[in-house]
Design an enzyme around this catalytic site. Sequence first.
Site, PDB file in Angstrom:
ATOM      1  CG  ASP A 204      54.111  28.198  -4.891  1.00 56.47           C
ATOM      2  OD1 ASP A 204      55.111  28.475  -4.195  1.00 56.47           O
ATOM      3  OD2 ASP A 204      53.582  29.022  -5.657  1.00 56.47           O
ATOM      4  CG  ASP A 206      57.113  30.282  -6.685  1.00 54.53           C
ATOM      5  OD1 ASP A 206      55.969  30.470  -7.098  1.00 54.53           O
ATOM      6  OD2 ASP A 206      57.391  30.188  -5.462  1.00 54.53           O
ATOM      7  CG  ASP A 335      53.014  29.737  -9.189  1.00 52.11           C
ATOM      8  OD1 ASP A 335      52.003  29.125  -9.576  1.00 52.11           O
ATOM      9  OD2 ASP A 335      53.041  30.464  -8.184  1.00 52.11           O
TER      10      ASP A 335
HETATM   11  N1  CTP Z   1      54.453  36.739  -7.442  1.00 52.55           N
HETATM   12  C1  CTP Z   1      54.169  37.629  -8.433  1.00 52.55           C
HETATM   13  N2  CTP Z   1      53.001  37.546  -9.121  1.00 52.55           N
HETATM   14  C2  CTP Z   1      52.110  36.588  -8.811  1.00 52.55           C
HETATM   15  C3  CTP Z   1      52.385  35.662  -7.804  1.00 52.55           C
HETATM   16  C4  CTP Z   1      53.587  35.768  -7.124  1.00 52.55           C
HETATM   17  O1  CTP Z   1      54.982  38.505  -8.719  1.00 52.55           O
HETATM   18  N3  CTP Z   1      50.975  36.515  -9.496  1.00 52.55           N
HETATM   19  C5  CTP Z   1      55.709  36.846  -6.716  1.00 52.55           C
HETATM   20  C6  CTP Z   1      55.461  37.282  -5.284  1.00 52.55           C
HETATM   21  O2  CTP Z   1      55.549  38.665  -5.158  1.00 52.55           O
HETATM   22  C7  CTP Z   1      56.580  36.613  -4.568  1.00 52.55           C
HETATM   23  C8  CTP Z   1      56.980  35.426  -5.434  1.00 52.55           C
HETATM   24  O3  CTP Z   1      56.306  35.586  -6.657  1.00 52.55           O
HETATM   25  O4  CTP Z   1      57.672  37.478  -4.503  1.00 52.55           O
HETATM   26  C9  CTP Z   1      56.655  34.121  -4.808  1.00 52.55           C
HETATM   27  O5  CTP Z   1      55.291  34.072  -4.473  1.00 52.55           O
HETATM   28  P1  CTP Z   1      54.648  32.882  -3.685  1.00 52.55           P
HETATM   29  O6  CTP Z   1      54.950  31.590  -4.348  1.00 52.55           O
HETATM   30  O7  CTP Z   1      53.209  33.207  -3.514  1.00 52.55           O
HETATM   31  O8  CTP Z   1      55.301  32.968  -2.229  1.00 52.55           O
HETATM   32  P2  CTP Z   1      56.677  32.422  -1.661  1.00 52.55           P
HETATM   33  O9  CTP Z   1      57.417  33.585  -1.161  1.00 52.55           O
HETATM   34  O10 CTP Z   1      57.366  31.556  -2.657  1.00 52.55           O
HETATM   35  O11 CTP Z   1      56.215  31.580  -0.408  1.00 52.55           O
HETATM   36  P3  CTP Z   1      55.581  30.102  -0.408  1.00 52.55           P
HETATM   37  O12 CTP Z   1      56.590  29.218   0.186  1.00 52.55           O
HETATM   38  O13 CTP Z   1      54.361  30.230   0.437  1.00 52.55           O
HETATM   39  O14 CTP Z   1      55.256  29.734  -1.817  1.00 52.55           O
HETATM   40 MN    MN Z   2      56.288  30.071  -3.673  1.00 53.22          MN
HETATM   41 MN    MN Z   3      54.042  30.940  -6.290  1.00 52.77          MN
END
Ligand code: CTP
Ligand code: MN
Ligand code: MN
Length: 411
Positions: A204, A206, A335
């Site tokens: 995703d 963020d 997100d």
């Molecule tokens: N996070 C959070 N609360 C959530 C979801 C995510 O604090 N409800 C934080 C996670 O702890 C993480 C960051 O947001 O540090 C990013 O989460 P995520 O997008 O799930 O993972 P990524 O590390 O960005 O990996 P990916 O490439 O798979 O998205």
């Molecule tokens: Mn992410």
């Molecule tokens: Mn995320």
Amino acid sequence: LVDEAEVEVFSVPSYACQRRTTLDNHNTVLTDALSLLAENAELEDEEGRGVAFRRAAAVLKALPKPVTSMTQLKGLPCLGEHSLRVIKDILDNGTSSEAEATKQSERYKALKVLTGIFGVGAKTAARWIRDGIHTLQQLRDSEHTLNRAQQAGLEHYEDVNQQVTKAEADAIGEIVEKAVLSVLPGAQVTLTGGFRRGKLTGHDVDFLITHPVEGREEGLMPKVVSWLESQGFLLYQKTTRNSYLESKEGPARPASNMDRFERCFSIFKLTKDDKHGTKQPEKLSENGIKAPEDTGRSLTHVQTDPNPPTPSCTMAQIHSSKDREHRSWRAVRVDLVVSPISQFAFALLGWTGSKLFERELRRWAGYEKAMSLSSHALYDNNQGRYLRATSEEEIFAHLATVKVASVQKPL
Ligand code: CTP
Ligand code: MN
Ligand code: MN
Ligand code: MN
């Protein structure tokens, strides 16, 4: 005295946050197996077991050379009985029989497929499997009622399970920035998550949003979402308001790991042209044909409809990969999080990840420094006060100061 035949014994610090993260993994066979077992534990909703395997994999990933014998692992942290058994199996036989068996198991495959649907967690997947549902088709054919998130997740299954590139993340970043600046000039948008850590792809994208004047960020998310909807950029969104001030637990000690910022979990519609960050999205129907009724207004209507369409409607709209190749857009998970400027550094640190790093950093802060770290604040339990910070560096500087009788080395 060490003769040449003797194996090198490795040493790494106990907490993942104390190690330099390397992209140069010399033990991929071991870490792949342990990561798979971690994933399986998470899919089975066994968080503790999942974390144990994740920690073990992270230790092996930090080693400077491939492991060749069990004696090299003596004294390494986070390697439990189970992980050591898996490692020994691989050193002796080339593969982990447990990891291989898991990979082949119908249950693992079904859990993976079903939790691949946005909005479906381990518990829901397990319930569906109990009802004999193992595939997307079986789910579509079933009488199961899906909530709005799951309907969108099923509809955009292929796209959402396809990796997002950095170019796509940047294109979405430009759209988000435009939306944010349109509704609140002076606001700031920061790319967080895996892309901020330098990853080239992600599941995703963020973003963390703030404004340099405290309080100006209040109520920002609904306005951003309205702007994005009016431009046809959102296929799905769920906004949760900030609940930080109402929380009774105290900011640094949330009952769950979830923070309390205003947030929006969404699925973006990214047109191919937007990857260059130039054109507005065309209003296209699902099959790529211009649909005059597919306007921002109709999207808004769907999203605010108190009686969402029945699951069967959405499930009928599943498209083959062939259809998808001919579309000019793809769905991307995004997100969005809004933080007041006073908490921005903590939010940035918390949302940059990785999940294991954040978990380990908080554990280290608690046990070794007697400080409670969250995405909102840092609380010093000895001094009985919150420590302010305007950057991640300042947070680390607070954490590095030795206040307890600790033999732990600073970061
Ligand atoms: N996070 C959070 N609360 C959530 C979801 C995510 O604090 N409800 C934080 C996670 O702890 C993480 C960051 O947001 O540090 C990013 O989460 P995520 O997008 O799930 O993972 P990524 O590390 O960005 O990996 P990916 O490439 O798979 O998205
Ligand atoms: Mn992410
Ligand atoms: Mn995320
Ligand atoms: Mn190396």
